[in-house]
Scaffold this motif. Structure first.
Motif, PDB file in Angstrom:
ATOM      1  N   LYS A   1       4.041   8.705   1.215  1.00 54.70           N
ATOM      2  CA  LYS A   1       3.723   7.256   0.783  1.00 54.70           C
ATOM      3  C   LYS A   1       2.182   7.186   0.602  1.00 54.70           C
ATOM      4  O   LYS A   1       1.796   6.695  -0.432  1.00 54.70           O
ATOM      5  N   ARG A   2       1.446   7.816   1.297  1.00 55.58           N
ATOM      6  CA  ARG A   2      -0.169   7.996   1.228  1.00 55.58           C
ATOM      7  C   ARG A   2      -0.270   8.534  -0.092  1.00 55.58           C
ATOM      8  O   ARG A   2      -1.287   8.202  -1.042  1.00 55.58           O
TER       9      ARG A   2
ATOM     10  N   HIS B   1       1.479   8.575  -2.776  1.00 57.75           N
ATOM     11  CA  HIS B   1       1.682   7.419  -3.814  1.00 57.75           C
ATOM     12  C   HIS B   1       0.935   6.593  -4.121  1.00 57.75           C
ATOM     13  O   HIS B   1       0.233   6.218  -4.964  1.00 57.75           O
ATOM     14  N   ALA B   2       0.375   6.177  -2.812  1.00 54.11           N
ATOM     15  CA  ALA B   2      -0.886   5.190  -2.697  1.00 54.11           C
ATOM     16  C   ALA B   2      -2.102   5.450  -3.301  1.00 54.11           C
ATOM     17  O   ALA B   2      -2.848   4.875  -4.141  1.00 54.11           O
ATOM     18  N   LEU B   3      -2.551   6.885  -3.078  1.00 56.37           N
ATOM     19  CA  LEU B   3      -3.601   7.519  -3.556  1.00 56.37           C
ATOM     20  C   LEU B   3      -3.671   7.561  -5.180  1.00 56.37           C
ATOM     21  O   LEU B   3      -4.520   7.164  -5.673  1.00 56.37           O
TER      22      LEU B   3
ATOM     23  N   ASP C   1      -1.902   5.608  -7.192  1.00 57.39           N
ATOM     24  CA  ASP C   1      -1.895   4.267  -7.856  1.00 57.39           C
ATOM     25  C   ASP C   1      -3.640   3.621  -7.700  1.00 57.39           C
ATOM     26  O   ASP C   1      -3.840   3.300  -8.568  1.00 57.39           O
TER      27      ASP C   1
ATOM     28  N   GLU D   1      -3.529  16.380   0.369  1.00 56.45           N
ATOM     29  CA  GLU D   1      -3.538  15.035   0.255  1.00 56.45           C
ATOM     30  C   GLU D   1      -4.841  14.542   1.189  1.00 56.45           C
ATOM     31  O   GLU D   1      -5.411  13.714   0.568  1.00 56.45           O
TER      32      GLU D   1
ATOM     33  N   ILE E   1      -6.425   2.775   0.269  1.00 54.73           N
ATOM     34  CA  ILE E   1      -5.142   3.328   0.501  1.00 54.73           C
ATOM     35  C   ILE E   1      -4.101   2.514   1.369  1.00 54.73           C
ATOM     36  O   ILE E   1      -2.820   2.134   0.957  1.00 54.73           O
TER      37      ILE E   1
ATOM     38  N   GLN F   1      -2.919  -0.422  -0.540  1.00 59.13           N
ATOM     39  CA  GLN F   1      -1.931  -0.326  -1.470  1.00 59.13           C
ATOM     40  C   GLN F   1      -0.663   0.110  -0.910  1.00 59.13           C
ATOM     41  O   GLN F   1       0.349  -0.086  -1.417  1.00 59.13           O
ATOM     42  N   ILE F   2      -0.628   0.802   0.352  1.00 57.38           N
ATOM     43  CA  ILE F   2       0.653   1.180   1.111  1.00 57.38           C
ATOM     44  C   ILE F   2       1.446  -0.409   1.570  1.00 57.38           C
ATOM     45  O   ILE F   2       2.255  -0.607   1.486  1.00 57.38           O
TER      46      ILE F   2
ATOM     47  N   LEU G   1       3.013  -1.686  -1.590  1.00 57.30           N
ATOM     48  CA  LEU G   1       4.161  -0.820  -1.799  1.00 57.30           C
ATOM     49  C   LEU G   1       5.376  -1.348  -0.850  1.00 57.30           C
ATOM     50  O   LEU G   1       6.324  -1.624  -1.132  1.00 57.30           O
TER      51      LEU G   1
ATOM     52  N   LEU H   1      10.042   1.360  -4.332  1.00 56.52           N
ATOM     53  CA  LEU H   1       9.960   2.678  -4.815  1.00 56.52           C
ATOM     54  C   LEU H   1      11.368   3.126  -5.004  1.00 56.52           C
ATOM     55  O   LEU H   1      12.403   2.789  -4.438  1.00 56.52           O
TER      56      LEU H   1
END
Lengths: 111, 208
Positions: free
Chosen positions: A36-37, A39-41, A43, B28, B46, B49-50, B53, B127
């Motif tokens: 999920k991190r 994905h957010a990164l 974005d 990551e 980040i 944004q999480i 989501l 998602l």
């Protein structure tokens, strides 16, 4: 058709209609926190136009058929992002190497 | 964790760092930290944004469907311009993509796929599930949609035409299913509860 024509016409991720006959694995699972991190990164990188969605997608395409087949979804994303950032000169190989060593040591992992 | 952390943990198990991060997780973390150190992204972006989501789920799509079922004028606007109609309901698009809603009829059934990657109306449905991103679904949906639907338990009569809509980086789709018979007296909330993610992807139908 020549033996190699399909290689030219279809990039590794362009698989619509490609002779796959395996059953779909219909399972549900939550994403791992790092996924999920990740994905957010990506974005956030798109918002800042540092690496946009199309560049990321093309980056996964450029991993080649073997990696495309063996890496999981977000593994491909983070490798694509890393390659895009290197190609743009935003990060250098040394910076990534030093940082991954530092992070690994934080988790007591020997690289 | 600091030593002055004294409150009781009796209400939940402690979260332990017993799993060793894989190579890709290390990568990551490293990339994120390098970009923050260079000032290219903010340290809080980040996490924010999480939160974005996490705030998106099929419940939002279900709201659009239920409203379209009860309000013919909204239905028209939704089919005409999905982004604007969603905004009317307070659902913002965060990824700057076009959003097209495809209406099922007695004669036509829509399903969505992304053969190239994993394009999906994330602002509306959250998602996508793993199977939507799998090579099996992506490669087979466009070649043998009826066989794919059967694996989801969906068998459609031969006279119903199946339209498979291939998404792109800029164009995302969602299916507006047929309203089940016998729901004429349902409230909008009751209707919302009927609508599932898989129905809006088009791999399932609501039973009449």
């Amino acid at each position: 058709m020549s033996d190699t024509e399909h290689l030219v016409k279809h990039l590794p991720n362009d698989i619509g209609g490609a002779g796959c006959h395996e059953k779909i694995s219909i399972t549900e699972r939550p994403l791992y926190p790092w996924e999920k991190r990740c994905h957010a990164l990506l974005d956030v990188l798109d918002y800042h136009k540092i690496v946009n969605t199309e560049e990321k997608r093309r980056g996964t395409e450029n991993l080649g058929t073997e990696m495309a087949g063996k890496l999981t979804y977000y593994e491909k994303w983070i490798v694509s992002a890393s390659n895009c950032l290197l190609q743009k000169g935003i990060l250098t190989p040394d910076q990534i190497a030093d940082k991954t060593k530092e992070v690994s040591e934080r988790f007591n992992i020997k690289m | 964790m600091s030593n002055d952390h004294t409150h009781t943990h009796s209400d939940h198990a402690p979260i332990l760092h017993d799993e060793v991060p894989c190579y890709y997780e290390i990568l990551e973390i490293s990339i994120r930290e390098l970009l923050v150190e260079k000032g290219l992204i903010g340290p809080e972006e980040i996490r924010e944004q999480i939160e974005v989501l996490d705030s998106r789920s099929p419940a939002l799509g279900a709201k659009l469907v239920a409203r379209a079922w009860v309000d013919p004028e909204f239905r028209k606007r939704l089919l005409d311009n999905g982004v604007d109609a969603a905004l009317e309901m307070g659902i913002t698009s965060y990824d700057d993509t076009d959003f097209t809603v495809l209406e099922n009829t007695d004669k036509v059934h829509h399903m969505i796929v992304c053969t190239l990657c994993s394009c999906y109306p994330r602002p509306i449905l959250g998602l996508p599930p793993d199977w939507y991103k799998s090579k099996e679904y992506r490669s087979r949906a466009v070649r043998e949609p009826r066989a794919v639907l059967a694996e989801f338990g969906t068998i459609l009569p031969d006279e119903i035409k199946i339209v498979v809509n291939d998404s792109t980086a800029n164009q995302r789709y969602m299916v507006l299913p047929l309203r089940p018979k016998g729901t004429e007296h349902f409230t909008e909330e009751q209707l919302e509860a009927l609508v599932t993610r898989d129905v809006m992807i088009g791999v399932k139908v609501l039973h009449n």
